[in-house]
Design a protein around this motif. Structure first.
Motif, short mmCIF file in Angstrom:
data_model
loop_
_atom_site.label_atom_id
_atom_site.label_comp_id
_atom_site.label_asym_id
_atom_site.label_seq_id
_atom_site.Cartn_x
_atom_site.Cartn_y
_atom_site.Cartn_z
N ASP A 217 0.82 -1.22 0.00
CA ASP A 217 0.00 0.00 0.00
C ASP A 217 0.85 1.28 0.00
N VAL A 218 2.17 1.14 -0.18
CA VAL A 218 3.06 2.31 -0.18
C VAL A 218 3.56 2.60 -1.60
N THR A 219 3.45 3.85 -2.02
CA THR A 219 4.07 4.27 -3.28
C THR A 219 5.04 5.41 -2.99
N THR A 220 6.08 5.50 -3.81
CA THR A 220 6.97 6.67 -3.76
C THR A 220 7.13 7.19 -5.19
N GLU A 221 7.29 8.49 -5.31
CA GLU A 221 7.47 9.07 -6.65
C GLU A 221 8.86 8.72 -7.18
N ARG A 222 9.87 8.86 -6.33
CA ARG A 222 11.24 8.53 -6.71
C ARG A 222 11.59 7.14 -6.19
N SER A 223 12.69 6.58 -6.71
CA SER A 223 13.11 5.23 -6.33
C SER A 223 14.01 5.27 -5.09
N ILE A 224 14.08 4.14 -4.40
CA ILE A 224 14.95 3.97 -3.22
C ILE A 224 15.67 2.64 -3.37
N ARG A 225 16.98 2.64 -3.23
CA ARG A 225 17.74 1.38 -3.28
C ARG A 225 18.26 1.04 -1.89
N PHE A 226 18.08 -0.21 -1.49
CA PHE A 226 18.50 -0.71 -0.19
C PHE A 226 19.72 -1.60 -0.41
N ALA A 227 20.91 -1.14 0.00
CA ALA A 227 22.17 -1.81 -0.34
C ALA A 227 22.86 -2.31 0.92
N LEU A 228 23.26 -3.57 0.89
CA LEU A 228 23.97 -4.17 2.03
C LEU A 228 25.39 -4.49 1.57
N TRP A 229 26.29 -3.53 1.82
CA TRP A 229 27.65 -3.63 1.31
C TRP A 229 28.41 -4.77 1.97
N ASN A 230 29.33 -5.35 1.22
CA ASN A 230 30.28 -6.32 1.77
C ASN A 230 31.66 -5.64 1.81
N ASN A 231 32.62 -6.26 2.50
CA ASN A 231 34.02 -5.79 2.47
C ASN A 231 34.20 -4.35 2.94
N GLU A 232 33.34 -3.87 3.84
CA GLU A 232 33.58 -2.53 4.37
C GLU A 232 34.85 -2.50 5.20
N GLU A 233 35.01 -3.54 6.01
CA GLU A 233 36.10 -3.55 7.00
C GLU A 233 37.49 -3.66 6.36
N THR A 234 37.54 -4.05 5.09
CA THR A 234 38.83 -4.17 4.41
C THR A 234 39.20 -2.91 3.63
N GLY A 235 38.33 -1.89 3.64
CA GLY A 235 38.64 -0.66 2.91
C GLY A 235 37.52 -0.23 1.98
N LEU A 236 36.27 -0.47 2.38
CA LEU A 236 35.10 0.01 1.63
C LEU A 236 35.06 -0.58 0.22
N LEU A 404 11.47 12.91 0.95
CA LEU A 404 12.27 13.24 -0.24
C LEU A 404 11.83 12.47 -1.48
N THR A 405 11.21 11.30 -1.27
CA THR A 405 10.78 10.51 -2.41
C THR A 405 9.28 10.62 -2.68
N GLY A 406 8.58 11.41 -1.88
CA GLY A 406 7.14 11.58 -2.09
C GLY A 406 6.34 10.33 -1.77
N ALA A 407 6.55 9.79 -0.58
CA ALA A 407 5.83 8.56 -0.19
C ALA A 407 4.35 8.84 0.06
N ARG A 408 3.51 7.93 -0.36
CA ARG A 408 2.06 8.04 -0.15
C ARG A 408 1.51 6.67 0.23
N LEU A 409 0.37 6.69 0.88
CA LEU A 409 -0.36 5.46 1.18
C LEU A 409 -1.56 5.35 0.26
N LYS A 410 -1.72 4.17 -0.35
CA LYS A 410 -2.93 3.97 -1.18
C LYS A 410 -4.13 3.88 -0.27
N LYS A 411 -5.20 4.43 -0.72
CA LYS A 411 -6.43 4.40 0.08
C LYS A 411 -7.05 3.00 0.05
#
Ligand SMILES: [Zn+2]
Length: 411
Positions: A217-236, A404-411
């Motif tokens: 039931d959630v829409t956003t006008e802009r996109s959102i990426r959810f990123a789970l980085w690896n190898n941060e501890e070795t130097g990003l 920032l992404t214009g989130a809305r709830l569908k009725k």
């Protein structure tokens, strides 16, 4: 940057509007009006209310089943698989992986160490200034320092060079699918603990936001990426691999005419790294308060010496205001010394900030988190006051990004 500026301008004008009496009745009569000031009609507040402490803790707990998730091990790869399965179960089904090769740099030959810099004796990382009492920091590499034999066994497999993967999924915008914010945390750790705080706490935060934004039931006008980085501890290295492979693809429609943008244009990168522990400065004997300090806060940092400093500072300020409006317990503070986390490689390209339990340079770097890279960074070290700080950071990022992404709830 153009659309980002527009968004902030829009928010600023809304925030500057004088309070309206009878706003609730007014907006009920005219749906769609007064959404920003009306707690009943405000979709951002509804979305923030869908975060909860138990789900956040359960996700951190789930990550700790893979021990320290050190990069280049089976437990790290199993954690990537588990994270991907969770994202899909939340409805963030378009998961993808970045594949890259990691070869650690050869160790420098032993010899006389260069003299320590003397010009700025109180200088911390990121251009920060260290004040007050410092305690020891470092990375534990001694397996026997982990007193729990089961956890020691879980973390026993050594890292080997070679192929690495990291996973992300994307909420696709309805009207601007070609633009996105990147929300990140790093899923790898080290130190012979469970990497519960560093960075299970940031990884779980990103996953919980993926859950809330992926609700049907959630829409956003802009996109959102959810990123789970690896190898941060070795130097990003995971974040660097992402930029190397995807920066040039930004904003390109592919296939042509499809309305699909495999790499929407980056509007901002928001990193979450160590979210739980703000017990104050070490005491003179090097010990710390056993309790979260009452003045605990979420530290939002940008890098003043970066090319995108002005946009990053604006973004940080917007996050602070969002915290003030929507976070339930802890406030946020802004600082200019973002350093040593996956937002660093983005800081000269796009607005980039990090959210943390403390400032990285002046505080974590001075020993304010005794669990940092230690066997004691395990789930059972933390209590609900600690976990609540991480949840408040989640509320901060969720509310800011929803606006920032214009989130809305569908009725
Ligand atoms: Zn970290």
């Amino acid at each position: 940057m153009r659309h980002y500026t527009l968004s902030l301008g829009l928010f600023a004008s809304l925030a500057a509007a004088p309070p309206r009496l009878g706003a609730q009745a007014d907006s009920a009569a005219r749906p769609g009006l007064g959404a920003q000031g009306d707690s009943i009609a405000d979709p951002v507040r509804t979305l923030v209310g869908r975060l909860d402490l138990e789900s956040y803790k359960a996700t951190i707990k789930g990550l700790t089943q893979f021990g320290d998730r050190r990069q280049g091990t089976d437990r790290n790869r199993a954690a990537v698989d588990w994270i991907e399965a969770q994202l899909k179960s939340y409805g963030c089904t378009n998961t993808e992986r970045i594949t890259y090769d990691y070869q650690p740099a050869p160790r420098p030959a032993a010899g006389p160490r260069p003299a320590a810099p003397t010009a700025r004796p109180q200088g911390g990382q990121g251009g920060s200034r260290i004040r007050g009492i410092r305690a020891r920091t470092g990375v534990n590499t001694d397996s026997l320092a982990q007193k729990d034999p089961k956890l020691r066994a879980l973390n026993a497999q050594p890292t080997t060079p070679g192929q690495r993967q990291e996973v992300y999924c994307t909420k696709i915008g309805t009207t601007r699918p070609d633009e996105m914010y990147i929300i990140g945390g790093h899923m790898d750790g080290h130190g012979w603990g469970e990497a519960a705080n560093d960075d299970g706490s940031g990884t779980a935060l990103v996953m919980q936001l993926a859950r809330v934004f992926s609700s049907p039931d959630v829409t956003t006008e802009r996109s959102i990426r959810f990123a789970l980085w690896n190898n941060e501890e070795t130097g990003l290295n995971g974040a660097r691999a992402y930029i190397e492979q995807r920066q040039a693809l930004q904003g390109k429609e592919s296939p042509a005419g499809s309305g699909k943008y495999p790499e929407p244009k980056w509007l901002g990168m928001i990193q979450h790294d160590m979210m739980l522990f703000d017990h104050g400065m070490p005491r003179a004997d090097g010990t710390l308060s056993p309790e979260q300090r009452p003045e605990a806060d979420v530290n939002i940092e940008y890098q003043h010496a970066s090319k995108a400093a002005a946009e990053s500072q604006k973004l940080a300020s917007f996050f602070q205001l969002s915290n003030e409006k929507y976070a339930t317990d802890y406030p946020a503070a802004v600082g200019p010394h973002m350093t040593n986390t996956d937002s660093g490689p983005f800081q000269d390209i796009v607005a980039s900030i990090s959210l943390r339990e403390n400032e990285r340079g002046a505080q974590i770097g001075a020993g304010w988190d005794p669990q940092w890279h230690q066997p004691s960074d395990v789930f059972s070290t933390y209590n609900d006051k600690d976990f609540l700080l991480g949840l408040n950071a989640a509320q901060t990022t969720l509310s800011a990004i929803a606006q920032l992404t214009g989130a809305r709830l569908k009725k």
